[in-house]
Design a protein around this motif. Structure first.
Motif: not given
Length: 657
Positions: A243-251, A319-336
Motif C-alpha cells: 500500500v505504501e509503495r502504491y500510494l507513493v507511485e499513485k500520489a 521500495h519506498p515503503e522502507y524509510e529507514k534502511v540499514a546497509l551492513l558492511q563488514s569491519g570498519d567503514l573506513g578500512f577498504y
C-alpha cells in the motif's frame, strides 16, 4: 495531490498514517475508538476522527473532503465495516484499497481450529482448566455460556474505562480482567499463561502485527493448547508495504529516507557495537551480504541480500515503503569498505554512519601488539604489491581475500629470500572457528587457510633505502650491457615516475632500470622487454634478488612484444634494434600523454631519436648529453676513466597548442 482517507482499525492502519505524516502528505484518519485516536497525534497533515460511521456517513465524508483514495485498514474480523467502506467507495467513485494484515501460517498439531468465537465457546464447554481469552471485548459475552466462566476465564482486553465497565457488567472482575494495551511480547504472554495456570489460549489469526506469533510460541512454552479462531472471509488486498509503495507511485510522493551505513565488525553479533545493533533494530530494511545478515536474523526484519552498490540502490529506490534502511558492511567503514561507494550512490539522502571494529584492530589486540605503526593494505579484489610493502616496513597488515593467497604469498617470500619475516594469519576472526597461526613462511607455506583471513607480517630487517641510484656492483651482470649508475639516476629522474606508474623498459638488458623503476613505483607495474635469452635469464635472477614482485619480464622484440601489454604511463627505451619510431608510435597510440625517456649512445640512434621527437606528437622535449668519469686505482694513484657519453632524450606525448 489526492486527499487520502484511512480507516485505521489496526496497527497497520496507524503505521500507514504515520508514514504519510512523515512524508508530509495530508490524510484523514478514522479510528473506531477514542483510544485509537489517542495513538495518532493530529497535526497539519493528519486529521483524526474516532466517530463510528455507517455507509451513508462514509459517503458523505468522502464527498465533503473530496477524497480520491480510501484505504481500508480495519481488522480482518470487521467484515461488516469493510463492506460499508467498499460500498461507500463504489457509490462515490472513490478508489478503494484494502490493506490486509499479513497472515501467519504456523503448523501446530495440538492447535484447535474453529471458524468463530461461538464455535470456540462450544468446544471449550467440553474442556477443563483455565482459559486465557484474547479475542477482545466485543464478543466476550459469548464466553459466559461456558460453565463456571467466572472462575475459569481470564479475559485480556483494551485498557479503556468503557471496556472495563462493559466487561465487569458481564461478570469479569478482579484478576480475571486484564486491561492492557499491546503489542505483547512472547515473554509477557508466557508469564500470564503461567501465572493463571491457563490450559487454553483463545486467539484470532491476527497476523504478525497483531502479536499472533508471540502468542503461539508462548502457549508452546507454557504448555497450553491454542484454540484458533480463523478469519471469517478470505480477502484479497495489499500488505502495508505494498500500500505504501502504491500510494507513493499513485500520489507522486517524494519519500524521505534515512540511510544508516553500519560497520558490523568482524562478523559475529557479539562484535557489533551497541549503537550499530540499535540502528539495525530501528531499521525497516536490512541490506548486506549473506553472512552479515545471518548475525541479525533474529530481529526478523525484511532483508535484501546484496553487496553491489548499484543493485542495492535500485532495490531501495523501488521500495519506498522502507524509510529507514540499514546497509551492513563488514569491519570498519573506513578500512577498504564498500561504504564509500554506497554513500556516493545515496548522496542527497540523510546518511547516518556507525563505525565498526576493524580486523586490523582486532588481530593486533589478539596478538598483544600495537597497530599505530602498521602499514595497512588489502589485496582482496585488487592488485597490491604486498611483497614490496613487507620488504620496506616492519609491520604490514593485509586483507587477503582467499586462504590460497596466503600460500602464494609464502611461496613468493621464500623465493625472494625473505625468510626473516614472521607471518600472523587470522582466520574467521570473531566466529566460533576463529584461529590465529604464527610462523615463518616455510612453516606456513603448506598450511590450509580459511577464505576469511587476514595477515600481519613482521619484518625485523626492512629495506630502508628510499632513493634510486643503486651501485652497479649490486646487480648480477655477466656480459649483458647495463645502464650505469649515474646515467640510470638521471634517466629515472627524467621519467618522473609516480607510485602507481605502469612502465615499459624496452631493451631492458640486465634489468637495472626495470628493477629501480619497480622499487620506486611500488603500487604500479613494470614490463621489461628483452629479446636476448641470456639477458632474460639474468633479469629473472635480479628480480629474485631485489624481490621486485611488480616486475614482469617479457621475452620478445619490440614493438610486437608490446601490443598485448596494458597501456603505459611511462616508457624507457634503452635499445630498440632499429625500431624506435614504430615503438614510439605504438606507445603514443596506447597513451597519447605517455612520458618517454630514450638513452642513445650511437650517433645514428641520436639522429633517429631527433627525427622522432620532431615528427611525432610529443612536447616538453629535453636533450641532455651525459659524460661520466669514474676513478680507477692504478698503483697508488686514482686515475679518472671516461665512460661512453650518453644522450638522454626525454619528452611527453601531446603536441603544444
Amino acid at each position: 495531490m489526492s486527499r487520502i482517507l484511512i480507516f485505521a482499525g489496526t496497527t497497520e492502519g496507524r503505521l500507514l498514517a504515520e508514514f504519510l505524516n512523515r512524508q508530509k502528505v495530508q490524510a484523514y484518519v478514522c479510528v473506531a475508538t477514542e483510544y485509537g485516536g489517542q495513538l495518532l497525534e493530529e497535526n497539519k497533515y493528519l486529521e483524526v476522527s474516532h466517530t463510528r460511521l455507517n455507509q451513508e456517513e462514509m459517503q458523505h465524508l468522502i464527498a465533503e473532503k473530496k477524497i480520491q483514495m480510501t484505504v481500508d485498514a480495519t481488522h480482518p474480523y470487521a467484515a461488516e465495516v469493510s463492506a460499508n467502506i467498499k460500498g461507500a467507495c463504489e457509490e462515490t467513485g472513490c478508489e478503494y484499497i484494502r490493506l490486509l494484515r499479513s497472515q501467519t501460517h504456523i503448523s501446530e498439531e495440538s492447535m484447535v481450529c474453529v471458524e468463530s468465537v461461538d464455535e470456540a465457546v462450544e468446544f471449550l464447554k467440553q474442556t477443563k482448566g483455565n482459559i486465557l481469552a484474547t479475542t477482545g471485548s466485543k464478543e466476550l459475552h459469548k464466553y459466559t455460556a461456558i460453565p463456571e466462566f467466572a472462575d475459569r476465564i481470564f479475559a485480556r482486553v483494551l485498557s479503556t474505562p468503557e471496556v472495563a465497565e462493559h466487561c465487569a457488567a458481564l461478570g469479569f472482575t478482579g484478576k480475571h480482567l486484564i486491561c492492557m494495551q499491546g503489542p505483547f511480547s512472547e515473554e509477557l504472554n508466557t508469564a500470564l499463561l503461567k501465572q493463571f495456570d491457563a490450559r487454553w489460549l483463545v486467539t484470532k489469526e491476527a497476523g504478525k502485527n497483531g502479536g499472533y506469533e508471540e502468542k503461539i510460541r508462548a502457549a508452546r512454552k507454557a504448555g497450553a493448547r491454542v484454540v484458533l479462531v480463523g478469519r471469517p472471509v478470505q480477502e484479497s488486498g495489499l500488505s502495508l508495504e505494498e500500500v505504501e509503495r502504491y500510494l507513493v507511485e499513485k500520489a507522486g510522493i517524494s519519500v524521505r529516507r534515512e540511510i544508516s551505513v553500519i560497520g558490523i565488525g568482524m562478523g559475529s553479533r557479539e562484535n557489533m557495537t551497541c549503537e550499530a545493533l540499535k540502528a539495525c533494530q530501528y531499521a525497516d530494511l536490512l541490506v548486506g551480504a549473506g553472512r552479515m545478515l545471518e548475525q541479525v536474523q533474529e530481529l526478523k526484519k525484511p532483508v535484501f541480500v546484496s553487496y553491489k552498490p548499484d543493485e542495492i540502490y535500485d532495490y531501495v529506490m523501488s521500495h519506498p515503503e522502507y524509510e529507514k534502511v540499514a546497509l551492513l558492511q563488514s569491519g570498519d567503514l573506513g578500512f577498504y569498505s564498500g561504504a564509500k561507494k554506497l554513500m556516493e550512490k545515496f548522496a542527497g539522502e540523510e546518511i547516518l554512519v556507525y563505525p565498526g571494529i576493524s580486523s586490523v584492530v582486532y588481530l593486533c589486540d589478539r596478538l598483544h601488539t600495537a597497530w599505530e605503526d602498521v602499514v595497512l593494505t588489502s589485496q582482496h579484489g585488487r592488485y597490491v604489491n604486498l611483497i614490496s610493502k613487507i620488504r620496506k616496513n616492519q609491520k604490514v597488515f593485509a586483507l587477503m581475500g582467499k586462504g590460497s593467497a596466503v600460500n602464494e604469498l609464502c611461496r613468493k617470500m621464500r623465493e625472494y629470500h625473505m625468510d626473516q619475516v614472521i607471518l600472523h594469519v587470522g582466520q574467521d576472526l570473531s566466529y566460533p572457528a576463529e584461529k590465529i597461526q604464527s610462523g615463518t613462511v616455510a612453516e606456513l607455506e603448506n598450511e590450509n587457510f580459511s577464505d576469511l583471513c587476514v595477515i600481519l607480517a613482521e619484518n625485523p630487517q626492512p629495506d630502508q633505502v628510499v632513493t634510486h641510484g643503486l651501485e652497479d656492483e649490486v646487480f648480477l651482470r655477466a656480459k649483458v650491457p647495463m645502464t650505469k649508475s649515474e646515467v640510470r639516476s638521471i634517466s629515472l629522474s627524467k621519467l618522473h615516475l609516480t607510485k602507481d606508474s605502469i612502465v615499459y623498459d624496452v631493451g631492458a638488458g640486465t634489468g637495472s632500470i626495470s628493477i629501480e623503476a619497480a622499487l620506486q613505483a611500488e603500487d604500479g607495474y613494470v614490463y621489461a622487454i628483452e629479446k636476448k635469452e641470456e639477458a632474460v635469464e639474468l633479469m629473472r635472477e635480479n628480480k629474485k634478488k631485489f624481490a621486485a614482485d611488480n616486475l614482469e619480464i617479457v621475452e620478445g622484440l619490440a614493438p610486437e612484444a608490446l601490443e598485448e601489454l596494458p597501456s603505459p604511463t611511462h616508457v624507457f627505451v634503452g635499445g630498440s634494434s632499429g625500431n624506435l619510431k614504430t615503438i614510439l608510435e605504438l606507445v603514443l597510440k596506447k597513451n597519447p600523454q605517455v612520458r618517454i625517456v630514450i638513452n642513445c649512445i650511437a650517433l645514428e640512434t641520436v639522429a633517429e631519436a631527433l627525427d622522432c621527437v620532431k615528427t611525432l606528437p610529443v612536447t616538453d622535449v629535453d636533450i641532455a648529453a651525459v659524460s661520466v668519469g669514474k676513478s680507477k686505482e692504478i698503483g697508488r694513484y686514482h686515475m679518472m676513466m671516461g665512460q661512453n657519453p650518453v644522450y638522454v632524450i626525454s619528452c611527453t606525448g601531446g603536441k603544444a597548442e
